[in-house]
Design an enzyme around this catalytic site. Structure first.
Site, PDB file in Angstrom:
ATOM      1  CE  LYS A 171      -0.062   2.330   3.182  1.00  0.00           C
ATOM      2  NZ  LYS A 171       0.092   3.148   4.410  1.00  0.00           N
ATOM      3  CB  VAL A 220       8.411  -5.073   9.193  1.00  0.00           C
ATOM      4  CG1 VAL A 220       7.640  -4.895  10.484  1.00  0.00           C
ATOM      5  CG2 VAL A 220       8.092  -6.435   8.570  1.00  0.00           C
ATOM      6  CB  ALA A 221       7.974  -0.620  11.228  1.00  0.00           C
ATOM      7  CB  ALA A 222       8.362   0.074   5.568  1.00  0.00           C
ATOM      8  N   GLY A 223       5.610   2.121   6.358  1.00  0.00           N
ATOM      9  CA  GLY A 223       4.651   2.995   5.682  1.00  0.00           C
ATOM     10  C   GLY A 223       4.044   2.363   4.443  1.00  0.00           C
ATOM     11  N   GLY A 269       2.087  -0.512   4.690  1.00  0.00           N
ATOM     12  CA  GLY A 269       0.908  -1.302   5.070  1.00  0.00           C
ATOM     13  C   GLY A 269       1.121  -2.794   4.958  1.00  0.00           C
ATOM     14  N   GLY A 270       2.332  -3.249   5.172  1.00  0.00           N
ATOM     15  CA  GLY A 270       2.639  -4.663   4.941  1.00  0.00           C
ATOM     16  C   GLY A 270       1.750  -5.606   5.735  1.00  0.00           C
ATOM     17  N   GLY A 271       1.652  -5.371   7.034  1.00  0.00           N
ATOM     18  CA  GLY A 271       0.810  -6.227   7.875  1.00  0.00           C
ATOM     19  C   GLY A 271      -0.649  -6.137   7.467  1.00  0.00           C
ATOM     20  CB  ALA A 285      -0.729  -5.740   2.255  1.00  0.00           C
ATOM     21  CG  ASP A 302      -3.505   1.801   6.394  1.00  0.00           C
ATOM     22  OD1 ASP A 302      -4.263   2.788   6.467  1.00  0.00           O
ATOM     23  OD2 ASP A 302      -2.263   1.875   6.413  1.00  0.00           O
TER      24      ASP A 302
HETATM   25  O1  C5P Z   1      -5.220   0.812  12.805  1.00  0.00           O
HETATM   26  P1  C5P Z   1      -3.774   0.487  12.956  1.00  0.00           P
HETATM   27  O2  C5P Z   1      -3.533  -0.531  14.041  1.00  0.00           O
HETATM   28  O3  C5P Z   1      -3.107   0.096  11.693  1.00  0.00           O
HETATM   29  O4  C5P Z   1      -3.083   1.844  13.427  1.00  0.00           O
HETATM   30  C1  C5P Z   1      -1.814   1.850  14.034  1.00  0.00           C
HETATM   31  C2  C5P Z   1      -1.650   3.127  14.842  1.00  0.00           C
HETATM   32  O5  C5P Z   1      -1.619   4.249  13.982  1.00  0.00           O
HETATM   33  C3  C5P Z   1      -2.790   3.409  15.796  1.00  0.00           C
HETATM   34  O6  C5P Z   1      -2.588   2.800  17.044  1.00  0.00           O
HETATM   35  C4  C5P Z   1      -2.735   4.911  15.922  1.00  0.00           C
HETATM   36  O7  C5P Z   1      -1.731   5.290  16.837  1.00  0.00           O
HETATM   37  C5  C5P Z   1      -2.285   5.346  14.550  1.00  0.00           C
HETATM   38  N1  C5P Z   1      -3.370   5.786  13.658  1.00  0.00           N
HETATM   39  C6  C5P Z   1      -4.001   6.988  13.889  1.00  0.00           C
HETATM   40  N2  C5P Z   1      -4.993   7.408  13.052  1.00  0.00           N
HETATM   41  C7  C5P Z   1      -5.338   6.683  11.975  1.00  0.00           C
HETATM   42  C8  C5P Z   1      -4.700   5.459  11.709  1.00  0.00           C
HETATM   43  C9  C5P Z   1      -3.715   5.036  12.569  1.00  0.00           C
HETATM   44  O8  C5P Z   1      -3.683   7.688  14.860  1.00  0.00           O
HETATM   45  N3  C5P Z   1      -6.291   7.159  11.161  1.00  0.00           N
END
Ligand code: C5P
Length: 271
Positions: free
Chosen positions: A9, A95-98, A100-102, A104, A136
Site C-alpha cells: 500500500k 516492516v514498519a515502513a509505511g 501497510g505490509g501487515g 496487506a 488500512d
Molecule cells: O489501525 P492500525 O492498528 O493500523 O493503526 C496503528 C496506529 O496508527 C494506531 O494505534 C494509531 O496510533 C495510529 N493511527 C491513527 N490514526 C489513523 C490510523 C492510525 O492515529 N487514522
C-alpha cells in the site's frame, strides 16, 4: 493450494485533519497499490497455522499476534467456520515502513480464506471484518486506488486511473513505528484533499514528524526529487518514499542512480 498477492500500500497523498478522542486521527488519503507485494499461500488443514519466509520474515514474525492469524480467526468466527488452514507468507514488504505490509497480509488472508472455506464473500463484507483489524486493512481488501476518509477506513472510488504507472519505492532501512509519527504531528489542519487538485499540490502531513524521528528520509526524498519524477512523496508514516515516473526506462534509470546509497528498493507499477 491457493495463492493471493498482498500488494504493498502507498499513500499518494495523506492529509491529517484532527486528533480524535479515541486516539486515532481523522485523515484524507489517496491509497494506491503496487504490483509488488507479499505472497500468501494456503492448503486445507484442521488447525490454523502460519509460517513466514522471505527477506523480512524475522521482522514480521509468525506468532499469534501476526495480523494474518488475527484475520483468519476473525473471519472464522464471523462466518462460523471450524475448518483450519495452513498458510505460508513470503514476506517481501519491509516492516514498519509505511507500506501497510501487515495490513496487506491481513487483507490477503481474508480474500484467500474466503475462497478456501467456500464463503466467497464480496469485498464489502470482508471490509467489515478488515476494519476491526486496522485502519488500512479495508483499503487493502480492495487493493486498487481509492479515497479514504475517517481513520482511513471509509472508502470511496478515486476517479484517476493510475493503473500501470511506473513506481519506485525506496526505504533507507530504518524501521519507523506508526504511533510516534502520528503523535508527533503538530495538529495544524492544513486542509483536505480536493478532487481535481494535481497530486504534486497535495501533501503527506506526516512527513515532518517522520523526519524528526528518521532524518535520513530527507535524503531519500532529495535523491528521488533529483531523478525528476512526476511525484516524489513519503508513504504513510514512513520511512518508505515513493516516486512515480512517466515510463519504465525513467523509473529504472532512477533506481540505478540511487543504487549506490544501499537503500532498499522495489521497482514496480501501480495496480
Ligand atoms: O489501525 P492500525 O492498528 O493500523 O493503526 C496503528 C496506529 O496508527 C494506531 O494505534 C494509531 O496510533 C495510529 N493511527 C491513527 N490514526 C489513523 C490510523 C492510525 O492515529 N487514522
Amino acid at each position: 493450494m491457493l495463492t493471493e498477492i498482498a500488494p504493498a500500500k502507498i499513500n499518494l497523498a495523506l492529509h491529517l485533519r484532527r486528533r480524535r478522542p479515541d486516539g486515532y486521527h481523522d485523515l484524507e488519503t489517496i491509497f494506491a497499490f503496487t504490483a509488488f507485494g507479499d505472497t500468501l499461500t494456503v492448503v486445507p488443514a484442521t488447525d490454523l497455522s502460519l509460517s513466514v519466509s522471505g527477506g523480512f520474515a524475522d521482522a514480521a514474525g509468525a506468532g499469534e499476534d501476526n495480523l494474518v492469524l488475527r484475520a483468519a480467526r476473525a473471519l472464522a468466527a464471523a462466518a462460523g467456520v471450524t475448518a483450519g488452514a495452513a498458510m505460508t507468507l513470503d514476506k517481501q514488504i519491509p516492516v514498519a515502513a509505511g507500506l501497510g505490509g501487515g495490513s496487506a497480509d491481513a487483507a490477503a488472508a481474508l480474500r484467500l480464506l474466503s475462497r478456501l472455506w467456500g464463503l466467497d464473500w464480496p469485498a464489502v463484507r470482508l471490509e467489515v471484518i478488515a476494519a476491526g483489524l486496522g485502519a488500512d486493512v479495508p483499503a487493502c481488501v480492495q487493493s486498487h486506488t481509492c479515497f479514504g476518509t475517517g481513520r482511513g477506513d471509509a472508502l470511496t472510488p478515486w476517479s484517476d486511473d493510475l493503473a500501470g504507472t511506473p513506481v519506485l519505492l525506496v526505504n533507507p532501512r530504518v524501521a519507523v513505528p506508526t504511533g510516534p509519527v502520528f503523535a508527533g504531528w503538530d495538529q495544524q489542519d492544513r486542509g483536505g484533499i480536493i478532487a481535481g487538485t494535481p497530486l504534486t499540490a497535495l501533501r503527506n502531513d506526516m512527513t515532518a514528524a517522520a523526519l524528526a524521528i528518521a532524518p535520513v528520509i530527507g535524503d531519500v526524498l532529495a535523491a528521488l526529487e533529483a531523478t525528476q519524477p512526476m511525484l516524489a512523496r513519503m508513504s504513510g508514516s514512513g520511512a518508505t518514499c515513493l516516486a512515480l515516473y512517466a515510463g519504465i526506462a525513467a523509473r529504472d534509470a532512477a533506481a540505478a542512480q540511487l543504487a549506490p546509497h544501499g537503500w532498499w528498493q522495489a521497482a514496480s507499477v501501480l495496480r
